[in-house]
Design an enzyme around this catalytic site. Structure first.
Site, PDB file in Angstrom:
ATOM      1  N   ARG A 383     -39.900 -47.960  19.842  1.00 30.86           N
ATOM      2  CA  ARG A 383     -39.527 -48.583  19.477  1.00 30.86           C
ATOM      3  C   ARG A 383     -39.077 -49.171  18.385  1.00 30.86           C
ATOM      4  O   ARG A 383     -39.168 -49.525  17.802  1.00 30.86           O
ATOM      5  CB  ARG A 383     -40.202 -50.062  19.930  1.00 30.86           C
ATOM      6  CG  ARG A 383     -40.920 -50.091  21.074  1.00 30.86           C
ATOM      7  CD  ARG A 383     -42.111 -51.592  21.305  1.00 30.86           C
ATOM      8  NE  ARG A 383     -41.538 -52.343  22.526  1.00 30.86           N
ATOM      9  CZ  ARG A 383     -42.962 -52.166  23.179  1.00 30.86           C
ATOM     10  NH1 ARG A 383     -43.823 -52.363  23.554  1.00 30.86           N
ATOM     11  NH2 ARG A 383     -42.029 -53.549  24.374  1.00 30.86           N
ATOM     12  N   CYS A 384     -37.690 -47.672  18.267  1.00 27.39           N
ATOM     13  CA  CYS A 384     -37.369 -48.117  16.735  1.00 27.39           C
ATOM     14  C   CYS A 384     -36.018 -48.443  16.588  1.00 27.39           C
ATOM     15  O   CYS A 384     -36.048 -48.751  15.270  1.00 27.39           O
ATOM     16  CB  CYS A 384     -37.573 -46.444  16.131  1.00 27.39           C
ATOM     17  SG  CYS A 384     -35.524 -45.316  16.983  1.00 27.39           S
ATOM     18  N   GLU A 759     -37.038 -53.820  21.301  1.00 26.87           N
ATOM     19  CA  GLU A 759     -37.816 -53.258  20.224  1.00 26.87           C
ATOM     20  C   GLU A 759     -38.218 -54.011  18.938  1.00 26.87           C
ATOM     21  O   GLU A 759     -38.339 -53.511  18.410  1.00 26.87           O
ATOM     22  CB  GLU A 759     -36.730 -51.938  19.965  1.00 26.87           C
ATOM     23  CG  GLU A 759     -36.812 -51.180  21.208  1.00 26.87           C
ATOM     24  CD  GLU A 759     -35.678 -49.507  20.414  1.00 26.87           C
ATOM     25  OE1 GLU A 759     -34.734 -50.709  19.817  1.00 26.87           O
ATOM     26  OE2 GLU A 759     -35.927 -48.822  19.981  1.00 26.87           O
TER      27      GLU A 759
HETATM   28  N1  MCN Z   1     -34.433 -58.902  28.754  1.00 28.75           N
HETATM   29  C1  MCN Z   1     -33.778 -59.991  29.129  1.00 28.75           C
HETATM   30  N2  MCN Z   1     -33.013 -60.904  28.186  1.00 28.75           N
HETATM   31  C2  MCN Z   1     -32.767 -60.294  27.272  1.00 28.75           C
HETATM   32  C3  MCN Z   1     -33.203 -59.159  26.537  1.00 28.75           C
HETATM   33  C4  MCN Z   1     -34.345 -58.442  28.133  1.00 28.75           C
HETATM   34  O1  MCN Z   1     -34.862 -60.867  30.029  1.00 28.75           O
HETATM   35  N3  MCN Z   1     -31.990 -61.467  25.940  1.00 28.75           N
HETATM   36  C5  MCN Z   1     -34.932 -58.081  29.606  1.00 28.75           C
HETATM   37  C6  MCN Z   1     -34.390 -56.852  29.803  1.00 28.75           C
HETATM   38  O2  MCN Z   1     -33.765 -57.822  31.447  1.00 28.75           O
HETATM   39  C7  MCN Z   1     -35.316 -56.065  30.269  1.00 28.75           C
HETATM   40  C8  MCN Z   1     -36.320 -55.911  29.624  1.00 28.75           C
HETATM   41  O3  MCN Z   1     -36.240 -57.490  28.245  1.00 28.75           O
HETATM   42  O4  MCN Z   1     -36.287 -56.159  32.150  1.00 28.75           O
HETATM   43  C9  MCN Z   1     -36.009 -55.311  27.845  1.00 28.75           C
HETATM   44  O5  MCN Z   1     -34.947 -54.960  27.680  1.00 28.75           O
HETATM   45  P1  MCN Z   1     -34.101 -54.695  26.327  1.00 28.75           P
HETATM   46  O6  MCN Z   1     -34.298 -55.104  25.340  1.00 28.75           O
HETATM   47  O7  MCN Z   1     -32.763 -54.011  27.032  1.00 28.75           O
HETATM   48  O8  MCN Z   1     -34.303 -53.049  26.130  1.00 28.75           O
HETATM   49  P2  MCN Z   1     -34.287 -51.876  27.603  1.00 28.75           P
HETATM   50  O9  MCN Z   1     -34.326 -51.581  28.566  1.00 28.75           O
HETATM   51  O10 MCN Z   1     -32.873 -50.534  27.373  1.00 28.75           O
HETATM   52  O11 MCN Z   1     -35.583 -50.731  26.944  1.00 28.75           O
HETATM   53  C10 MCN Z   1     -35.729 -49.616  26.057  1.00 28.75           C
HETATM   54  C11 MCN Z   1     -36.567 -51.106  25.107  1.00 28.75           C
HETATM   55  C12 MCN Z   1     -36.967 -49.419  24.007  1.00 28.75           C
HETATM   56  S1  MCN Z   1     -35.562 -48.888  23.120  1.00 28.75           S
HETATM   57  C13 MCN Z   1     -38.759 -48.644  24.210  1.00 28.75           C
HETATM   58  S2  MCN Z   1     -38.420 -47.710  22.974  1.00 28.75           S
HETATM   59  C14 MCN Z   1     -39.493 -49.368  24.399  1.00 28.75           C
HETATM   60  C15 MCN Z   1     -38.748 -51.318  24.853  1.00 28.75           C
HETATM   61  O12 MCN Z   1     -37.831 -51.222  25.952  1.00 28.75           O
HETATM   62  N4  MCN Z   1     -40.313 -48.603  25.646  1.00 28.75           N
HETATM   63  C16 MCN Z   1     -40.458 -49.823  26.492  1.00 28.75           C
HETATM   64  N5  MCN Z   1     -40.248 -51.679  26.040  1.00 28.75           N
HETATM   65  C17 MCN Z   1     -40.856 -50.621  26.797  1.00 28.75           C
HETATM   66  N6  MCN Z   1     -41.673 -51.962  27.753  1.00 28.75           N
HETATM   67  C18 MCN Z   1     -42.283 -50.439  28.661  1.00 28.75           C
HETATM   68  N7  MCN Z   1     -43.335 -51.277  29.582  1.00 28.75           N
HETATM   69  N8  MCN Z   1     -42.212 -49.178  28.299  1.00 28.75           N
HETATM   70  C19 MCN Z   1     -41.846 -48.707  27.445  1.00 28.75           C
HETATM   71  O13 MCN Z   1     -41.711 -47.417  27.537  1.00 28.75           O
HETATM   72 CU1  CUM Z   2     -36.416 -45.759  19.309  1.00 28.55          CU
HETATM   73  S1  CUM Z   2     -37.440 -45.733  21.012  1.00 28.55           S
HETATM   74 MO1  CUM Z   2     -36.076 -46.539  22.381  1.00 28.55          MO
HETATM   75  O1  CUM Z   2     -35.004 -46.333  21.607  1.00 28.55           O
HETATM   76  O2  CUM Z   2     -36.628 -45.599  22.996  1.00 28.55           O
END
Ligand code: MCN
Ligand code: CUM
Length: 805
Positions: A383-384, A759
């Site tokens: 989560r970096c 993150e």
């Molecule tokens: N979301 C939303 N409204 C927003 C932003 C996001 O409802 N304005 C929702 C999205 O639709 C999505 C979730 O929140 O379902 C996360 O969205 P987002 O912030 O876009 O992140 P990613 O989907 O790209 O997920 C990656 C991020 C990262 S980098 C890490 S590390 C991490 C994290 O997500 N790893 C996770 N959360 C995690 N959660 C779980 N359960 N498992 C991981 O491995």
């Molecule tokens: Cu740097 S942890 Mo997340 O980007 O999958």
């Protein structure tokens, strides 16, 4: 047919679109043990791989004898670097422009490094055979301290010896990887040297590890008849794995299918390419049968992508009134034995140059030196947001130290220096353009919610009571305000191995008005199947419950760069909205034709196109979908499909305000988190319940990192925390009750205004917990103490301040 019930509100509710706390569709299978993880997949005749790993952190490999292992019944093969060398696969490129040994080639550089790969009929035989492989080592001097490494005669990377240029410019020493500089160093120094008030601090953001529930693994299956390689695995970026696998193996990309099934947590641990993947593929090609490799918990903790390990030295200057005038940051970054950080190519220290944080700092400088040591490779995970965790920890600690120097309240110091609402889009001194923000509103809301003034009063009374000997418990108020940078990213400056970091969505509407959408991202628990359907529901007027979201199969999904750096919503979420709009544009033509009016005379309304001014005349999306396949419409192709490859114009900049109230027992070092308040602003909120889940998870991981979790090495390079006996994983016992809150400041460039959130809670949470500990001891003279704040270290802090006398 054209009656006006259900009414508009009911039709909106029926979509379960944007803003709806729709229950997660994935949970039906996860909660019933019906998930399909890598170890659930079995193929006929499948073999199992296991690694012989180095017990030493640095040693010459004198010889490897595999005879006894090969003689064990059920062992099919034992691969060593010698077997991979003819295929040029004994080394592999890393995502950071370095290369990494797949199997030990002459020496080992960290404890747990892969030395030989045993392939056997079952997992147990493979493990037994690992013990039978005889490896003769000659120990070499070990370097676990990056500062020592930069002075040492010992050459860690003999393969690079004599090379003065690395992937990111000149190398100053044989254990030096790169120097990365951003900003104006001379100008910054001049400002700081001249300033009224200067605060300096050095802090260590310790090495830790995301420790996902499911470790890394894969199943490679080479079909020699049709020449197709299928690779199932725990991949956060399946398309990138396919391209890399093609480049490394020479198998044409159309003959490789990569599938990420359900993933039991990724957290960046599953972005990189590991020797287990390469060895499984080779073993399957050699044996002609499928080969599975799944690591165990210790292997995961000791050898796969770690997080942080940043030594950060800061100087910050201000006027006597507390207006910050300059910031200087130097980082010594311990990358371990190989530079395998998974950053966008041009950013060897990720987005560390967001270290000016949420503050309007006129001039700044960041310099980062990457260093090789005898530790596991990795560096960007957990989560970096590509080192934003480190950046935010740095600036949020520097603010606290500056507040001490100014003898000022740290909340007020932040308020004085926040970038003001009217300054957005804001150009930071280190090169970013923050898209939108309203920090003062968020901060005021947070401070009011916790009754900040009341807390400070209580704290002051507690200090007096402590001094009078009436209590042995101190109270800390942890503050943090963070600005994230997520959504890599504009193709013009973000790529991975030359592939621009766009993302994609492809939608097909079925004749009966339901749909499937496929994306280039892959959920590891984030709930994409739930939330991306919600984006689409609002865009195209088909209920989320009637939309299947599919990710992770490169044979069907459009090319995408995967899920990490909280980029899915900013990039693939935008692609989803854009593809939805293409569907809607075509639907509009069809509707106009069916309603016998001009295209411009119909408008979209929730789930239908309506004739302007005549609400009783409309065609629902269901009717339009059917017509798309069954009616010849002049000038319009049959079908209703769209694809979008989205290259975002900028990153998104979520932010948040966190407050932690902590009681600390001075005599035992035991902490009790009385309250944790988290206000997040991630722009438009797609699913508030999923957002809250993300925040709870990220905060819990922040608690872990700040309060105890670490990957610690002894002087010999032994990992001291390689099991869950030693590596702190918080449970319901340690986790406090979180209060979540929000403001909504949409991203001006994202099609639906959404910013990432995954993150954020980790980025903002770690400094908040840490600041609470530090704040408790501030009245007794503490300026800074390094994480993790486990009971022993807190006790030592109290002891060092004379509180036990
Ligand atoms: N979301 C939303 N409204 C927003 C932003 C996001 O409802 N304005 C929702 C999205 O639709 C999505 C979730 O929140 O379902 C996360 O969205 P987002 O912030 O876009 O992140 P990613 O989907 O790209 O997920 C990656 C991020 C990262 S980098 C890490 S590390 C991490 C994290 O997500 N790893 C996770 N959360 C995690 N959660 C779980 N359960 N498992 C991981 O491995
Ligand atoms: Cu740097 S942890 Mo997340 O980007 O999958």
């Amino acid at each position: 047919m054209n009656d006006l019930t259900p009414d508009r509100d009911e039709r909106v509710a029926n979509l379960k679109g944007l803003g709806c706390s729709r229950k997660r569709v994935e949970d039906a299978r996860f909660t019933q043990g019906k998930g399909n993880y890598i170890d659930d997949i079995s193929l006929p005749g499948m073999l199992h791989g296991d690694f012989v790993r180095s017990p030493y952190a640095h040693a010459r490999v004198k010889s490897i004898n595999t005879d006894a292992a090969m003689a064990l019944d059920g062992v099919i093969a034992v691969l060593t670097a010698k077997d991979l060398e003819p295929l040029s696969l004994h080394w592999m490129p890393t995502l950071a422009g370095d290369k990494q040994m797949v199997l030990a080639d002459g020496k080992v550089l960290f404890q747990g490094q892969e030395v030989a790969f045993v392939v056997a009929r079952d997992r147990y035989i493979a493990a037994d055979a690992v013990d039978l492989v005889e490896v003769e080592y000659e120990e070499l001097p070990v370097l676990v301290d990056p500062f020592e490494a930069l002075k040492s005669e010992v050459v860690l990377r003999e393969d690079l010896d004599g090379q003065t240029e690395g992937a990111h410019g000149p190398r100053k020493h044989h254990n030096h990887i790169f120097t990365w500089e951003v900003g104006d160093e001379a100008g910054t120094n001049a400002v700081i040297d001249d300033a009224d008030v200067v605060a300096e601090e050095t802090m260590y953001y310790h090495r830790t590890h995301p420790c996902p529930l499911e470790p890394c693994g894969c199943l490679a299956s080479m079909d020699k008849v049709n020449g197709k390689l299928t690779l199932y695995g725990t991949f956060q970026a399946p398309h990138v794995v396919r391209t890399v696998a093609s480049l490394l193996s020479g198998i044409e990309e159309h003959n490789i299918r990569v599938v990420s099934p359900d993933i039991g947590g990724g957290f960046g641990n599953k972005v990189g390419v590991y020797p287990g993947y390469v060895c499984s593929i080779v073993a399957s090609i050699v044996t002609g049968v499928p080969v599975k490799w799944v690591e165990d918990r210790m292997e995961n903790l000791m050898t796969t992508a770690f997080a942080r390990d940043y030594w950060m030295k800061g100087r910050i200057s201000a006027t006597r009134e507390g207006k910050i005038t300059g910031l200087h940051c130097h980082v010594t970054a311990d990358h371990g034995a190989f530079d395998a950080c998974a950053d966008p190519t041009k950013f060897p220290a990720g987005f560390m140059n967001i270290c000016t944080g949420s503050y309007d700092i006129p001039i700044a400088y960041l310099g980062v030196d990457g260093v090789y040591t005898n530790k596991a490779p990795g560096g960007v995970s957990y989560r970096c947001s590509f080192r934003v965790t480190e950046a935010v920890y740095f600036i949020e600690r520097m603010i606290e130290v500056l507040a001490i120097e100014l003898n000022m309240d740290a909340a007020e110091l932040r308020r004085i220096n926040f970038i003001r609402k009217e300054q957005f889009p804001y150009q930071s001194a280190l090169g970013w353009e923050y898209d939108s923000g309203d920090y003062h509103t968020a901060w005021d809301k947070a401070l009011a919610a916790v009754d900040y003034e009341g807390l400070r009063k209580e704290q002051a009374e507690r200090v007096e009571a402590f001094k009078r000997g009436e209590t042995r418990t101190l109270m800390g108020i942890g503050l943090s305000f963070f600005t994230e940078i997520v959504g890599a990213g504009p193709v013009k400056n973000c790529d991975i191995l030359g592939m621009g970091m766009f993302d994609s969505c492809e939608i097909r509407i079925h004749p009966t008005g339901s749909a499937i959408a496929r994306l280039g991202t892959i959920s590891q628990g984030q709930g994409h199947a739930t939330t991306f359907a919600q984006i689409l529901a609002s865009e195209i007027g088909i209920p989320a419950d009637s939309i299947t979201i599919e990710e992770g199969d490169t044979d069907t999904a459009p090319y995408g760069l995967g899920t990490y750096g909280s980029r899915s919503t900013p990039v693939a979420g935008a692609a989803t909205a854009m593809a939805g709009r293409k569907i809607r544009a075509k639907a509009q033509m069809i509707a106009a034709y069916l309603l016998e009016v001009h295209d411009d005379d119909v408008e979209f309304d929730v789930d239908r196109f309506v004739v302007k001014g005549a609400p009783e005349r409309f065609k629902t999306m269901g009717e339009i979908a059917y017509a798309a396949y069954n009616q010849a419409i002049p000038g319009v192709e049959p079908g209703l499909e769209a694809v979008s490859y989205y290259d975002p114009p900028n990153m998104t900049y979520p932010f948040g305000a966190y407050v932690c109230v902590m009681d600390i027992d001075v005599d035992t070092g035991v902490t009790d988190i009385r309250r944790f308040y988290a206000l997040d602003d991630c722009g438009t909120r797609i699913n508030p319940m999923v957002i809250e889940g993300q925040i709870h998870g990220g905060l819990t991981e922040a608690l872990a990192v700040a309060m105890g979790q670490e990957i610690a090495y002894d002087d010999m390079g032994n990992v001291k925390t390689g099991t869950l006996m030693d590596f702190f994983l918080p449970t319901a016992w340690e986790v406090p009750n979180y209060e979540t809150d929000h403001t909504v400041t949409p991203s001006p460039h994202h099609p639906i205004g959404a910013k990432g959130v995954g993150e954020s809670p980790h980025v903002g949470g770690v400094p908040c917990f840490s600041n609470a500990v530090q704040d408790a001891f501030r009245p007794f003279g503490l300026r800074h103490t390094n994480m993790p704040h486990d009971h022993w270290r807190i006790w030592k802090t109290a002891n060092g301040l004379g509180l036990h006398d």
